[in-house]
Design a protein around this motif. Structure first.
Motif, PDB file in Angstrom:
ATOM      1  N   GLU B 403     -11.603  15.601 -19.186  1.00 33.47           N
ATOM      2  CA  GLU B 403     -12.558  14.575 -19.577  1.00 33.47           C
ATOM      3  C   GLU B 403     -13.990  14.998 -19.267  1.00 33.47           C
ATOM      4  O   GLU B 403     -14.262  15.576 -18.226  1.00 33.47           O
ATOM      5  N   THR B 404     -14.896  14.681 -20.174  1.00 31.23           N
ATOM      6  CA  THR B 404     -16.305  14.971 -19.931  1.00 31.23           C
ATOM      7  C   THR B 404     -17.130  13.736 -20.220  1.00 31.23           C
ATOM      8  O   THR B 404     -16.657  12.789 -20.864  1.00 31.23           O
ATOM      9  N   TYR B 405     -18.344  13.699 -19.668  1.00 32.15           N
ATOM     10  CA  TYR B 405     -19.309  12.641 -19.966  1.00 32.15           C
ATOM     11  C   TYR B 405     -20.545  13.343 -20.495  1.00 32.15           C
ATOM     12  O   TYR B 405     -21.101  14.194 -19.807  1.00 32.15           O
ATOM     13  N   THR B 406     -20.949  13.010 -21.693  1.00 33.50           N
ATOM     14  CA  THR B 406     -22.168  13.615 -22.230  1.00 33.50           C
ATOM     15  C   THR B 406     -23.207  12.521 -22.462  1.00 33.50           C
ATOM     16  O   THR B 406     -22.885  11.334 -22.425  1.00 33.50           O
ATOM     17  N   MET B 407     -24.443  12.945 -22.703  1.00 30.49           N
ATOM     18  CA  MET B 407     -25.563  12.004 -22.823  1.00 30.49           C
ATOM     19  C   MET B 407     -25.480  11.133 -24.064  1.00 30.49           C
ATOM     20  O   MET B 407     -25.199  11.622 -25.150  1.00 30.49           O
ATOM     21  N   SER B 408     -25.783   9.856 -23.883  1.00 30.49           N
ATOM     22  CA  SER B 408     -25.823   8.935 -25.024  1.00 30.49           C
ATOM     23  C   SER B 408     -27.062   9.149 -25.871  1.00 30.49           C
ATOM     24  O   SER B 408     -27.126   8.709 -27.005  1.00 30.49           O
ATOM     25  N   LEU B 409     -28.087   9.771 -25.265  1.00 29.35           N
ATOM     26  CA  LEU B 409     -29.334  10.001 -25.985  1.00 29.35           C
ATOM     27  C   LEU B 409     -29.288  11.381 -26.612  1.00 29.35           C
ATOM     28  O   LEU B 409     -28.983  12.351 -25.929  1.00 29.35           O
ATOM     29  N   ALA B 445     -20.715  20.480 -26.092  1.00 30.45           N
ATOM     30  CA  ALA B 445     -19.933  20.668 -24.867  1.00 30.45           C
ATOM     31  C   ALA B 445     -18.981  21.848 -25.014  1.00 30.45           C
ATOM     32  O   ALA B 445     -18.823  22.657 -24.100  1.00 30.45           O
ATOM     33  N   PHE B 459     -12.312  15.934 -23.808  1.00 29.93           N
ATOM     34  CA  PHE B 459     -12.362  14.636 -24.480  1.00 29.93           C
ATOM     35  C   PHE B 459     -13.346  13.709 -23.785  1.00 29.93           C
ATOM     36  O   PHE B 459     -13.710  13.917 -22.629  1.00 29.93           O
ATOM     37  N   GLU B 460     -13.793  12.710 -24.497  1.00 26.25           N
ATOM     38  CA  GLU B 460     -14.734  11.746 -23.943  1.00 26.25           C
ATOM     39  C   GLU B 460     -14.459  10.370 -24.519  1.00 26.25           C
ATOM     40  O   GLU B 460     -14.069  10.231 -25.679  1.00 26.25           O
ATOM     41  N   MET B 461     -14.664   9.354 -23.674  1.00 23.16           N
ATOM     42  CA  MET B 461     -14.586   7.982 -24.152  1.00 23.16           C
ATOM     43  C   MET B 461     -15.938   7.355 -23.838  1.00 23.16           C
ATOM     44  O   MET B 461     -16.327   7.278 -22.679  1.00 23.16           O
ATOM     45  N   ALA B 462     -16.658   6.990 -24.873  1.00 25.04           N
ATOM     46  CA  ALA B 462     -18.009   6.466 -24.654  1.00 25.04           C
ATOM     47  C   ALA B 462     -18.437   5.631 -25.840  1.00 25.04           C
ATOM     48  O   ALA B 462     -17.847   5.713 -26.921  1.00 25.04           O
TER      49      ALA B 462
END
Lengths: 341, 650
Positions: B403-409, B445, B459-462
């Motif tokens: 799992e990764t977290y990437t920027m919303s901007l 990513a 994967f990411e959930m955002a």
């Protein structure tokens, strides 16, 4: 009879596996499979059975005989090769590829679990929010110096008549009046976890981060209850030896307001190089300001409450003592980072 | 905001036996937060954080006043020393000064003219203290103004009296496009409505409360000075200071509302220092314009209100003692009492809750017990999305997803700027828009890991942010993933496994679209509704999938429906078929399935050139199928396949 045969089989296999000297195998073969062996002894009863059963029993007997013979051969071979003594158990195992949940996900789960046990409901409110919920309803009118603490991103969209400008919420506190309005009447026990944004970036601050906001509103809620909740969280999240304290601070949306400290994880409050006289800062808290309650549609003469809002990333790194040198790494997609957790 | 002060300076106004370390500890628990105590030669330097509502503590005297109340709570001796009473000789006739004030803009103005300045050199003790507080020492005259501000807490200013030819100070609002040259020689265009001082001829001679101007600043030729104090409208000061970017210490204090009563103390202390340090003599009386002196605000509340908020009972005596120590007036009426607020605290004490804070912090938050609340627990959210979200993440983790977290901007290249929310004040062009898809972020990513040679799955959930007219955007929770260094079947298999584990029935449909390699993109449908997509991206060749989380949550099952385990064995056989180029394996499998209810499973076990091996299981729940029965089904299937797709059997 079938049971007898199975018992003999199990007994035989167990004994064969124990054998270390090949000559013993022959002894066992005679004892089980020989003319006067245990199996034949049981077989003598076969003539008393019905033909149908007799056939079935014969089949079972053959299977068992086969299994014992097979095991005798296998054991003989393995003793001959003496594999037991040359087998190298230091050879590394082959690991399956495993997945990883992100630090932030793990942190959110843990935080949610702790608060769930004392009746808090998890919610999530908008990230793109009206100025009113992010500031106005929280007793921070436009131009108020207190707003300086929140470096805010504004959307390039028209201003709403009542709700003001569209902003990227700089804190989860914007969920406070939304939750009050959702429930309409107390009790409120909210834990709001969401992404927040501030117009800043350096090794200690992120443009995007997560906060968790606790909000409790009910009759007779006091500072004692806030302290109780903070201590409960500290014990269950950080460990049974940890304690919290509150000190005076100022936020527009709480009165009184507090800075929350927790005893240092290294020295447990004695004082060391990593902390301030045994304490480290955890975040802000306070008793909900009557104007905020009013803006949430709750009568401040009947109800009171407390709130706190802290960074998820910071709280989690403090717990695990991960000592990540640059908080920006949290949002890197580098597998060498992600696979560590 | 922070203030740095030397221990020795604090002791000018505080008589105490407490050590600097203890003073720091006690103040932090009940008052301002002492962030650091540093040894400076024989002295100690405190670095103190003062919250924006307590501008009254932004001075040596302000800290001493707090300490005198707090320290005794811990058993330390501490008393506040009064300001010196000075014996000044005012002249019989004053040099002229006309102040034309404006009550809407300033609460108070005070001025005095001093002449015959003998010494311009700042004495060492003053220089040391100022520099420890982070203020650069210039000359005695200027330094006195800063010294008074730091010690008393009210900003002060000094003019060259002779440069104000008219001897007039007219306070007014600035007009459109008015310019000033500040004492540091910079030109500013003022926002309309800024408070300015005019000499009566239309020339601006000061930007009061913020910074002096060049045309009246003291200089090497100065003979006589006007020591001047103005107490201004904080909102106006803030607006001018923020708009022009002139963020002086004076401005940061004045914008928070300084007590006008302090002006008199600052004036007297200033006169004392001018006489002592520069040897100047007074050339005028004190001009004081203060049309509405402070009248105490009052707050009425009950003692039970205090007890309820604190969670413990505090005696009447204790409440009264604490408040009077803090200079509040207290008048009881049975259980109720009226608090009168001293001018110094008028800025931050306005409601009953503020009084609670004063009592509670001096009583000591650390002395309050810690208990969880009782009472009813609210109903939890009935349809919370969170359990499903973590359930899905755990399934993907089990399928070796990272799992990764990437920027919303994101940048303008990663969205369609016409249908994405734009940020008005972005930090840079890389973060100018709210993303409308996770795909560009995940592509980035994956590329970030191009050193990785083994297969990986991120994967990411955002949320993605879909603009709406005149309303907040729709924040749509998405699940997306990307695969690298792997093949189509492995990637697709993970997507299938995810759906299987969520017990969602689905079909794939080929549908080409932009950004995907032709023939690789699949729509994923459930009950004819699109729930997601999968395919190979042109950019980088990664395999990518995405789902709307709510689409999945609506149709997933936590538990599957139980299927009877067959009592009788299935007949399993492998059949190898030769397929023409255009024939889709999916269609073959579908045809095999749909041709007979006895086919319980069809798997593709091998592919070699155009030869495909299928493992078919035949199963009847009621009996063991005979070879003859299987043959009948097989013949029917093969006949259909030949007819429909022209396959041949190998």
């Amino acid at each position: 009879m079938r049971e007898d045969i199975q018992t003999i089989k199990n007994e035989a296999l167990a004994q064969i596996m124990e054998v270390t000297d090949p000559s013993e195998l022959e002894t066992l073969r005679i004892a089980y499979l020989g003319r006067n062996g245990k199996l034949n002894e049981v077989m003598r009863g076969i003539k008393d059975l019905e033909p149908e059963e007799r056939r079935e029993m014969g089949q079972t007997m053959n299977e068992v005989k086969g299994a014992i013979e097979q095991e005798l051969i296998y054991r003989k071979e393995s003793l001959k090769n003496n594999t037991t003594s040359t087998f190298d158990a230091t050879v590394p195992g082959i690991k399956p590829q495993i997945g990883h949940l992100h630090l932030v996900t793990q942190a959110i789960e843990e935080i949610t679990d702790v608060f769930k046990q004392i009746g808090f409901t998890r919610v999530r409110y908008p990230e793109v929010e009206w100025d009113w919920y992010a500031f106005g309803a929280l007793n921070m009118e436009e131009g108020h110096p207190a707003r300086d603490d929140w470096e805010t991103f504004f959307m390039d969209t028209p201003t709403h008549k009542e709700n003001g400008e569209m902003v990227l919420t700089p804190h989860t506190s914007s969920g406070q009046t939304r939750e009050m309005k959702r429930l309409q009447t107390p009790p409120v026990r909210m834990i709001n976890i969401a992404k927040c944004y501030r117009r800043q970036i350096d090794s200690r601050h992120l443009t995007m981060f997560h906060q968790f906001e606790g909000l409790v509103v009910d009759k007779g809620i006091s500072i004692v209850h806030l302290k109780g909740t903070l201590d409960y969280f500290a014990r269950n999240f950080f460990g049974p030896n940890r304690k919290t304290r509150i000190r005076p601070y100022h936020f527009q949306f709480t009165e009184p307001s507090f800075e929350v400290d927790i005893t240092c994880g290294y020295c447990l409050g004695k004082g060391c190089k990593l902390c301030k006289e045994g304490w480290v800062e955890l975040g802000g808290a306070g008793m909900v300001h009557p104007i905020v309650l009013k803006n949430g549609g709750i009568d401040p003469t009947k109800y009171s409450g407390f709130a706190f809002g802290w960074g998820v990333e910071r709280t989690f790194t403090m717990k695990s003592e991960l000592s990540i040198p640059d908080i920006r790494m949290t949002y890197s997609s580098d597998l060498r980072f992600l696979r560590q957790f | 905001m922070n203030i740095q002060i030397l221990h020795s300076w604090l002791l000018e106004y505080l008589d105490t036996n407490a050590s600097p370390a203890k003073i720091g500890e006690y103040l932090s628990l009940c008052g301002p937060s002492v962030e650091k105590i540093e040894k400076k030669g024989n002295d100690w330097l405190y670095d103190i954080e003062v919250t924006t509502n307590r501008v009254d503590m932004m001075s040596v005297y302000g800290i001493a006043r707090e300490a005198a109340v707090i320290l005794p709570q811990f058993g330390a001796k501490a008393t506040l020393k009064p300001f010196h009473s000075i014996k000044s000789q005012f002249p019989k006739t004053s040099l002229p000064l006309t102040i034309k004030s404006n009550d809407k803009l300033v609460k108070r103005t005070m001025g005095v003219i001093l002449t015959d300045i003998k010494n311009w050199k700042t004495p060492d003790w003053m220089k040391t203290r100022l520099e420890a507080s982070g203020i650069r020492s210039l000359n005695a005259v200027i330094d006195i103004t800063n010294y008074v501000m730091t010690e008393v807490g009210h900003p002060t200013h000094v003019f060259d009296y002779d440069l104000i030819k008219s001897h007039t100070l007219l306070i007014r609002e600035s007009k459109k496009q008015e310019k000033v040259i500040t004492l540091d020689n910079k030109v500013y265009t003022l926002p309309i409505g800024s408070i300015v001082i005019d000499d009566g001829t239309g020339t601006i001679i000061d930007l009061p409360g913020i910074m002096g101007t060049k045309n009246t600043v003291v200089n090497d030729d100065t003979k006589q000075v006007l020591f001047f104090i103005d107490n201004n409208d904080p909102i106006k000061i803030r607006k001018t200071s923020m708009t022009t970017g002139i963020r002086t210490v004076a401005a940061t204090l004045n914008e928070k509302g300084v007590d006008a009563e302090l002006a008199r103390i600052a004036m007297l202390r200033g006169i004392e220092l001018f006489q002592e340090v520069t040897g100047a003599t007074l050339a005028s009386k004190i001009y004081d314009h203060y049309s509405k002196p402070y009248t105490a605000k009052t707050i009425t509340l009950s003692k039970s209100f205090i007890d309820e908020r604190l969670g413990v009972e505090v005696s009447k005596n204790r409440v009264e003692q604490i408040l009077t120590d803090l200079d509040f007036g207290v008048k009881w009426n049975k259980d109720n009492f009226t608090v009168s607020v001293p001018s110094i605290r008028a800025q931050d004490v306005a409601i009953a809750e503020d009084v609670v804070e004063e009592v509670a912090r001096i009583y000591g938050y650390h002395n309050l017990p810690s208990e969880l609340m009782t009472g009813k627990i609210p109903e939890p959210l009935s349809d919370a999305p969170f359990p499903f979200e973590i359930h899905t993440k755990r399934i993907l983790q089990g399928l070796s997803g990272v799992e990764t977290y990437t920027m919303s901007l994101v940048s303008g290249k990663e969205v369609d700027p016409k249908s994405a929310l734009k940020i008005r004040n972005p930090l840079g062009s890389d973060n100018e828009y709210m993303r409308t898809s996770l795909a560009p972020s995940l592509m980035k990513a994956a590329k970030e890991n191009n050193g990785e040679k083994d297969p990986f799955h991120l994967f990411e959930m955002a949320n993605v942010y879909l603009p709406k007219k005149k309303d907040l955007p729709e924040e749509k929770m998405m699940l997306a993933g990307i695969f690298a260094n792997t093949g189509f079947r492995h990637a697709k298999g993970i997507v299938e496994s995810l759906l299987d584990q969520l017990h969602i029935e689905y079909v794939f449909e080929i549908e080409d679209a932009m950004y995907y390699v032709p023939n690789t993109r699949l729509k994923i449908l459930s009950s004819k509704k699109e729930i997601g997509r999968f395919g190979q991206l042109e950019n980088g060749g990664f395999y990518y999938y995405q789902f709307g989380i709510e689409d999945l949550r609506k149709i997933y099952k936590q538990m599957p429906t139980y299927v009877q385990i067959p009592k009788y064995p299935a007949q399993v056989e492998d059949i190898t078929l030769k397929l023409h180029e255009r024939i889709k394996v999916g269609d073959i499998i579908k045809t095999i399935y749909t041709n007979s209810s006895l086919v319980s499973s069809v798997e593709l076990t091998d592919m070699y050139e155009n030869a495909y091996t299928f493992r078919i299981s035949y199963q009847d729940l009621e009996k063991t199928l005979t070879d003859k029965e299987v043959e009948e089904v097989r013949t029917k299937i093969l006949g259909e396949l030949k007819k429909k797709f022209g396959v041949t059997i190998k």
